[in-house]
Scaffold this motif. Structure first.
Motif, mmCIF file in Angstrom:
data_model
loop_
_atom_site.group_PDB
_atom_site.id
_atom_site.type_symbol
_atom_site.label_atom_id
_atom_site.label_comp_id
_atom_site.label_asym_id
_atom_site.label_seq_id
_atom_site.Cartn_x
_atom_site.Cartn_y
_atom_site.Cartn_z
ATOM 1 N N UNK A 1 0.763 -1.240 -0.088
ATOM 2 C CA UNK A 1 -0.134 -0.004 0.023
ATOM 3 C C UNK A 1 0.846 1.303 -0.013
ATOM 4 N N UNK A 2 1.881 1.094 0.661
ATOM 5 C CA UNK A 2 2.889 2.322 1.160
ATOM 6 C C UNK A 2 3.315 2.755 -0.757
ATOM 7 N N UNK A 3 3.960 1.507 -1.209
ATOM 8 C CA UNK A 3 4.486 1.773 -2.523
ATOM 9 C C UNK A 3 3.676 2.289 -3.669
ATOM 10 N N UNK A 4 2.429 1.658 -3.503
ATOM 11 C CA UNK A 4 1.480 2.064 -4.480
ATOM 12 C C UNK A 4 1.187 3.469 -4.373
ATOM 13 N N UNK A 5 1.173 3.963 -3.122
ATOM 14 C CA UNK A 5 0.774 5.391 -2.909
ATOM 15 C C UNK A 5 1.781 6.412 -3.318
ATOM 16 N N UNK A 6 3.198 5.666 -3.185
ATOM 17 C CA UNK A 6 4.226 6.598 -3.633
ATOM 18 C C UNK A 6 4.118 6.830 -5.199
ATOM 19 N N UNK A 7 3.977 5.792 -5.768
ATOM 20 C CA UNK A 7 3.845 5.744 -7.341
ATOM 21 C C UNK A 7 3.006 6.771 -7.665
ATOM 22 N N UNK A 8 1.773 6.603 -7.020
ATOM 23 C CA UNK A 8 0.548 7.697 -7.406
ATOM 24 C C UNK A 8 1.089 8.816 -7.176
ATOM 25 N N UNK A 9 1.689 9.330 -6.185
ATOM 26 C CA UNK A 9 2.062 10.733 -5.922
ATOM 27 C C UNK A 9 3.240 11.309 -6.729
ATOM 28 N N UNK A 10 3.990 10.130 -7.052
ATOM 29 C CA UNK A 10 5.207 10.268 -7.708
ATOM 30 C C UNK A 10 4.761 10.909 -9.275
ATOM 31 N N UNK A 11 3.858 10.198 -9.680
ATOM 32 C CA UNK A 11 3.318 10.684 -11.200
ATOM 33 C C UNK A 11 2.573 11.914 -11.006
ATOM 34 N N UNK A 12 1.998 12.622 -9.886
ATOM 35 C CA UNK A 12 1.144 13.793 -9.676
ATOM 36 C C UNK A 12 2.286 14.756 -9.338
ATOM 37 N N UNK A 13 3.624 14.433 -8.915
ATOM 38 C CA UNK A 13 4.582 15.401 -8.331
ATOM 39 C C UNK A 13 3.966 16.118 -7.335
ATOM 40 N N UNK A 14 3.297 15.487 -6.469
ATOM 41 C CA UNK A 14 2.724 15.883 -5.236
ATOM 42 C C UNK A 14 2.752 14.850 -4.139
ATOM 43 N N UNK A 15 3.521 14.990 -3.144
ATOM 44 C CA UNK A 15 3.899 14.152 -1.967
ATOM 45 C C UNK A 15 3.095 14.427 -0.814
ATOM 46 N N UNK A 16 2.523 13.463 -0.134
ATOM 47 C CA UNK A 16 1.929 13.964 1.031
ATOM 48 C C UNK A 16 2.979 13.210 1.986
ATOM 49 N N UNK A 17 2.397 13.272 3.347
ATOM 50 C CA UNK A 17 3.364 13.042 4.676
ATOM 51 C C UNK A 17 2.140 12.129 5.336
#
Length: 304
Positions: free
Chosen positions: A278-294
Motif C-alpha cells: 500500500x505504501x509503495x502504491x501510494x508513492x507511485x501515484x504521488x510520484x506521477x502527480x509530483x505531489x507528495x503527502x506525509x
C-alpha cells in the motif's frame, strides 16, 4: 564525525545527526500585514532566559511564511500535545489552508495561540538574527500558560510519545521498523527473497552505515547509496511502528544479488506485505502527480 566530502551527502548526514536529538513540536504563528494568521511547524525551539523571559525559534529563509515574520512585531509559540499530530503535519505543508483546521485564540499581543496546546508563549519580537540559511527569532515573553497533558515528540523524522514514566515511546509501545523507498529512473529498490517475496529495504535502526543491521548498512550491502532526506510515512501496522523514508539514487548501478530495481509499471505488489504494498502504491501515484503527502496514522486510517 562523518568523513563525507560530497556537500549533498554531508548535508544529509548532518540532518540525520541533528535528528538524533529528540524534541517537542511547536506551531509558531503571527499575523501578516493584512492581519491574517500565518504560521509554521518548528522543533528548533528553545528557552533562552528567565530574567528577562526570552525564547528563540529558527525559521528557514525558504519558508513560505518568512516574509510575514520579517516584519512581525509579535509571535506566539504553541507546544503541541500528543493528539495534535495532524496540526503539526498541516502547518509543515506548503500551501495548506492551515488555520482552517485548528482553533486558535489571541492572548496578550494578539498573535495566534493554538487551542489544546501543552504550553504556549505569547511574545514580542525582541530581535531577528540571521544565521546561515535561517533567521533566529528572539522573543520576549509577554504571557504564557501550560496544561497537564502529554506533549507531542519528534525523533529521527518520526513522531513519538512521551510516556507517563518519562520515556519516549513509539505510538503503540511496540518496536520501530525503518524502511526506505529508493527510486532510480522510475523504479524502486526491492529485496527479493529465495521464494520470490519482495520487500522494501528495512531495518530496526536508520544507521550507522557500517552496521549491517541498519537501514544504511543494508543499502550499503546492496551496493546502493541514496540520500533519504524526507519521511514519506509514519504509521502503525499491528504492534509495529513503521517510518518510511523516500529518496533517489538516479545514478546507482545494478544492485547486488538478492536486490533489484523494479519498474513502477511492474512492481511485485502481490508478493509484498500488505502495508508495504500500500505504501509503495501510494508513492507511485504521488510520484506521477509530483505531489507528495506525509502520512501519519495506521493501516486503517490515515491523517494525510
Amino acid at each position: 564525525m562523518t568523513s563525507e566530502t560530497d556537500p549533498d551527502a554531508r548535508r544529509s548526514a548532518l540532518r540525520r545527526a541533528f535528528g538524533a536529538f529528540p524534541t517537542g513540536v511547536t506551531i509558531v504563528a503571527t499575523l501578516d500585514a493584512q492581519g491574517a494568521p500565518t504560521g509554521f511547524t518548528a522543533n528548533s525551539f528553545t528557552s533562552v532566559s528567565l530574567d528577562p523571559p526570552l525564547l528563540l525559534v529558527c525559521l528557514a529563509h525558504s519558508a513560505a511564511t518568512y516574509a510575514a515574520f520579517e516584519t512581525a512585531e509579535h509571535f506566539a509559540v504553541s507546544v503541541l500535545g500528543a493528539t495534535q499530530r495532524e496540526a503539526s503535519r498541516i502547518f509543515a505543508t506548503r500551501g495548506a489552508d492551515k488555520f482552517a483546521t485548528v482553533r486558535w485564540r489571541a492572548e496578550a499581543t494578539g498573535a495566534p495561540v493554538i487551542e489544546g496546546a501543552a504550553a504556549w508563549f505569547d511574545c514580542a519580537m525582541e530581535r531577528r538574527i540571521k544565521a546561515g540559511d535561517h533567521t533566529i527569532l528572539l522573543g520576549r515573553i509577554a504571557a504564557f500558560g501550560e496544561a497537564s497533558i502529554e506533549p507531542l515528540g519528534y525523533w529521527r523524522g518520526a513522531y513519538v510519545g512521551f510516556g507517563p514514566e518519562g520515556g519516549a515511546t513509539a505510538p503503540r509501545g511496540g518496536g520501530v521498523r525503518v524502511s526506505a523507498i529508493v527510486e532510480r529512473r522510475r523504479s524502486a529498490l526491492l529485496r527479493i527473497g529465495p521464494d520470490g517475496a519482495a520487500a522494501l529495504p528495512s531495518a530496526d535502526a536508520f544507521g550507522p552505515a557500517g552496521a549491517p543491521g541498519s537501514l544504511l548498512g543494508q543499502l550499503g550491502a546492496a551496493g546502493v547509496w541514496a540520500e533519504l532526506p524526507f519521511v514519506f510515512e509514519s504509521c502503525d501496522a499491528g504492534h509495529m511502528h513503521h517510518v518510511v523514508y523516500r529518496g533517489a539514487a538516479p545514478d546507482a548501478p545494478d544492485p547486488a544479488p538478492g536486490w533489484r530495481f523494479a519498474p513502477f509499471d511492474d512492481l511485485p505488489l502481490a508478493r509484498m506485505a500488505p502495508h508495504e504494498a500500500a505504501t509503495l502504491r501510494r508513492y507511485v501515484d504521488e510520484r506521477a502527480a509530483h505531489a507528495y503527502g506525509r502520512y501519519v496514522g495506521d493501516q486503517g486510517g490515515w491523517a494525510g
